[in-house]
Design a protein around this motif. Sequence first.
Motif, PDB file in Angstrom:
ATOM      1  N   LYS A   1       0.938   4.402  -2.367  1.00 14.10           N
ATOM      2  CA  LYS A   1       1.493   5.671  -1.934  1.00 14.10           C
ATOM      3  C   LYS A   1       3.018   5.558  -2.010  1.00 14.10           C
ATOM      4  O   LYS A   1       3.586   4.483  -1.809  1.00 14.10           O
ATOM      5  CB  LYS A   1       1.064   6.006  -0.511  1.00 14.10           C
ATOM      6  N   ILE A   2       3.681   6.670  -2.294  1.00 14.51           N
ATOM      7  CA  ILE A   2       5.128   6.636  -2.505  1.00 14.51           C
ATOM      8  C   ILE A   2       5.792   7.708  -1.658  1.00 14.51           C
ATOM      9  O   ILE A   2       5.367   8.871  -1.660  1.00 14.51           O
ATOM     10  CB  ILE A   2       5.479   6.854  -3.990  1.00 14.51           C
TER      11      ILE A   2
ATOM     12  N   GLN B   1       7.071  11.127  -8.837  1.00 15.31           N
ATOM     13  CA  GLN B   1       5.784  10.442  -8.697  1.00 15.31           C
ATOM     14  C   GLN B   1       5.339  10.386  -7.233  1.00 15.31           C
ATOM     15  O   GLN B   1       4.240   9.945  -6.933  1.00 15.31           O
ATOM     16  CB  GLN B   1       5.872   9.000  -9.223  1.00 15.31           C
ATOM     17  N   ALA B   2       6.205  10.821  -6.320  1.00 13.46           N
ATOM     18  CA  ALA B   2       5.998  10.567  -4.898  1.00 13.46           C
ATOM     19  C   ALA B   2       4.902  11.428  -4.301  1.00 13.46           C
ATOM     20  O   ALA B   2       4.678  12.570  -4.708  1.00 13.46           O
ATOM     21  CB  ALA B   2       7.304  10.796  -4.141  1.00 13.46           C
ATOM     22  N   ASP B   3       4.225  10.870  -3.298  1.00  9.51           N
ATOM     23  CA  ASP B   3       3.288  11.642  -2.486  1.00  9.51           C
ATOM     24  C   ASP B   3       4.053  12.543  -1.527  1.00  9.51           C
ATOM     25  O   ASP B   3       3.611  13.653  -1.221  1.00  9.51           O
ATOM     26  CB  ASP B   3       2.375  10.687  -1.710  1.00  9.51           C
ATOM     27  N   VAL B   4       5.191  12.058  -1.046  1.00 11.34           N
ATOM     28  CA  VAL B   4       6.070  12.863  -0.191  1.00 11.34           C
ATOM     29  C   VAL B   4       7.505  12.643  -0.648  1.00 11.34           C
ATOM     30  O   VAL B   4       7.970  11.505  -0.716  1.00 11.34           O
ATOM     31  CB  VAL B   4       5.935  12.488   1.300  1.00 11.34           C
TER      32      VAL B   4
ATOM     33  N   GLY C   1       0.819  -1.212   0.000  1.00 13.00           N
ATOM     34  CA  GLY C   1       0.000   0.000   0.000  1.00 13.00           C
ATOM     35  C   GLY C   1       0.848   1.254   0.000  1.00 13.00           C
ATOM     36  O   GLY C   1       0.391   2.319  -0.412  1.00 13.00           O
ATOM     37  N   VAL C   2       2.084   1.135   0.476  1.00 12.00           N
ATOM     38  CA  VAL C   2       3.004   2.262   0.480  1.00 12.00           C
ATOM     39  C   VAL C   2       4.409   1.727   0.261  1.00 12.00           C
ATOM     40  O   VAL C   2       4.799   0.700   0.817  1.00 12.00           O
ATOM     41  CB  VAL C   2       2.921   3.068   1.794  1.00 12.00           C
ATOM     42  N   LEU C   3       5.152   2.406  -0.588  1.00 13.92           N
ATOM     43  CA  LEU C   3       6.544   2.060  -0.872  1.00 13.92           C
ATOM     44  C   LEU C   3       7.427   3.208  -0.410  1.00 13.92           C
ATOM     45  O   LEU C   3       7.235   4.362  -0.817  1.00 13.92           O
ATOM     46  CB  LEU C   3       6.748   1.807  -2.360  1.00 13.92           C
TER      47      LEU C   3
END
Length: 720
Positions: free
Chosen positions: A215-216, A229-232, A184-186
């Motif tokens: 989520k990235i 591409q990251a969310d944060v 779900g998150v990397l």
Amino acid sequence: MPGRMKQALTASKAPSEARAGTRVLKSTCRMCHGGCSALLHVENGRITRIEGDPDGPLNHGRLCPMGHASLELVRSPARLTHPLIRAGARGEGKWRRASWDEAYDYLCEKIRGIWERYGREGIAIGTGTGRHHKHWVPRFANMMGTPNSGNPGMAQCFFPRVNVMNLTYGQFAWSDYRGSRMPGVLLFWGHNPLNSSPDGEIGFQVRDALKAKPKIIVVDPRRIWLARQADVFLQLRPGTDDALALAMLNCIIAEETYDKDFVAKWTYGFEQLAGRVRPFTPEWAEPITWVPAKKIRAAARLWMQAQPGALEWGCAIEHTPNTIQTVRAISLLPALTGNIDVPGGWCFGMRGVAPFPFLPEVLPEEQRKKRLGAAAYKVLSGEGSRVPSAHMPSVFKSMRTGEPYWTKGFLVFGNNPLATYADSRLVRDSLLKLDLLMIADLFMTPACELADVVLPAAAWPELDQVVAMPYFGEDVVLAQQKAGQVGECKQDEVIMTELARRLGLAHCEDQPHAIFDGLLRPTGMTFKELAARGPVKLEMKYRKYEAKGFATPTGKIELYSTALEKMGYDPLPSYQEPPESPLSRPDLARQFPYVLTTGARIAVFYHSEYRQLPKLRRGAREPRVEIHPETAKRHGIAERDWVVISSPRGSIRQRAVLSADIHPRVIHCEHGWWFPEREGPEHGAFESNANVLTSQAPPYDPAMGTCQLRGLLCRIERAP
């Protein structure tokens, strides 16, 4: 996605039907550590085509640019094809052709002479990246009676993570891309697997995982493609990963978002960890890391909220003298989520092959105590490592000074020390002091030019080997198969076995194929049967720790490491400013005002390899230095100008690439550069290689002996 990245992730065409008289062998590409399955088309003993194997469980038929260039590697006219013995002064570039018997006899005579004068420890065994022969080098060293074997990466790349994970979790963990769900998150921390595809954790799998829209979170001083591409995106100062990880742990514990049930049942030392990280708030970390506190909190919260999560971490975190505590701090982030060994989480492998017979029992105890680094760096060279290594800066020092004793012989398999060790000129000075330098390699390198004996090594399509991926997980078991041979080339394991036989060493009668069969015993197959069958993928089982606990002294994930405490090291993660940085050396920073980062992979090369291959060289013709446009303008530097980059160790030059994706106070240099097309003996080894700028001087990590490779200080100027 940039053009080079697109090229790096293209798939091979499906294999065509073999023509009459053509054999198709199922093998494993080892142009890097990745382990992609490949098909070798062989006609009349000659390899005619190499392509991806659609049945390959890791790559499903796809190959990267290096894989596609494999046939060019095999056929390269620059290949070493017969043994060479030095005919002039060291480094003069004069050689004479020798038979294998003559080369072996020469080596045995020199080795015995060193043994008689300096003892068995007077010989060191070296290697490079850990491919087919990675386990055979420490085995050969044990047989030789020397405690000193190692490579540029044992203290700087991957093995700090391996050893920390053994101490903290009991074994190494990998990101799970094969379960009933994707992560779900990397969290990509100092790691760009789309370029590096390391150790069975190949970029194709990561790309497939991205299709599930996780989520990235990306931690990197450069805004790589994944960061866009990251969310944060946390754009930190190189060398401050420990501070950032401690701040994220602080946030998670202070906000009580951790999995309380899992932490209570399956971890040891939570209260001590909570006390340790209490002062390390995101606000404390902001001026150290250059990352805003609100972004640190956002990353910590997203990591906990979007579980199950997988941590993708790279060797960038292993390049400072606080390596062990940096890796420890980052490794504890998955533990607090409770999503350990679950589908889409951070998982332990199935260990599909038997333990490799390193033969530690044949090395006498008195020799073990002589291992360079053993007394000081116990996680590298002593009880903290399952396969102890010598501390290589100490080995080079012993070559130069005889302290604490002389190293007079260096047998190297698949490494170009002048390009790959820190402080290249110091390495050259060390090698020149030797009585015997032997190198087995594919091509004549700057280091080979300094050798007494150069042996022609087999390329990956020319050798047999058992491959188990990912490293220390071993869920996929594959075979490499010998499909032909160029000239008189031999695979490294065969060279070691023959040298052992001629020297009369213990276990010299053990042949490589017998060892392959022993490794495969858990599968119920022989090497011959695996080669005929093709890759074996083990069924994944989750939550394995629920049956027997974790393989640590407490049976739990050790947030507080009892093993480190027993060895005399800090049992809790801590922060330490790098010894050469704007904060620790403001005096030096006035002369060298920028922070240097090095080591990012070039998609078409593997460290210092393959610059001889036209297909790959077209993708990266010249070394490049990445500079922020504002910084370049300040120094009158334009795109594609030659730039001189200097550190307290020396200067190199590279072509300018201006990019707003790098921090204005950070300079990124490419590493591993030399120029095979130039006349010897140096082949431009000191002109553009980032390791001319790096340091192997103390202080070292107190447990691992790591020197500082990133976060160093530098300056730039436009080249004349």
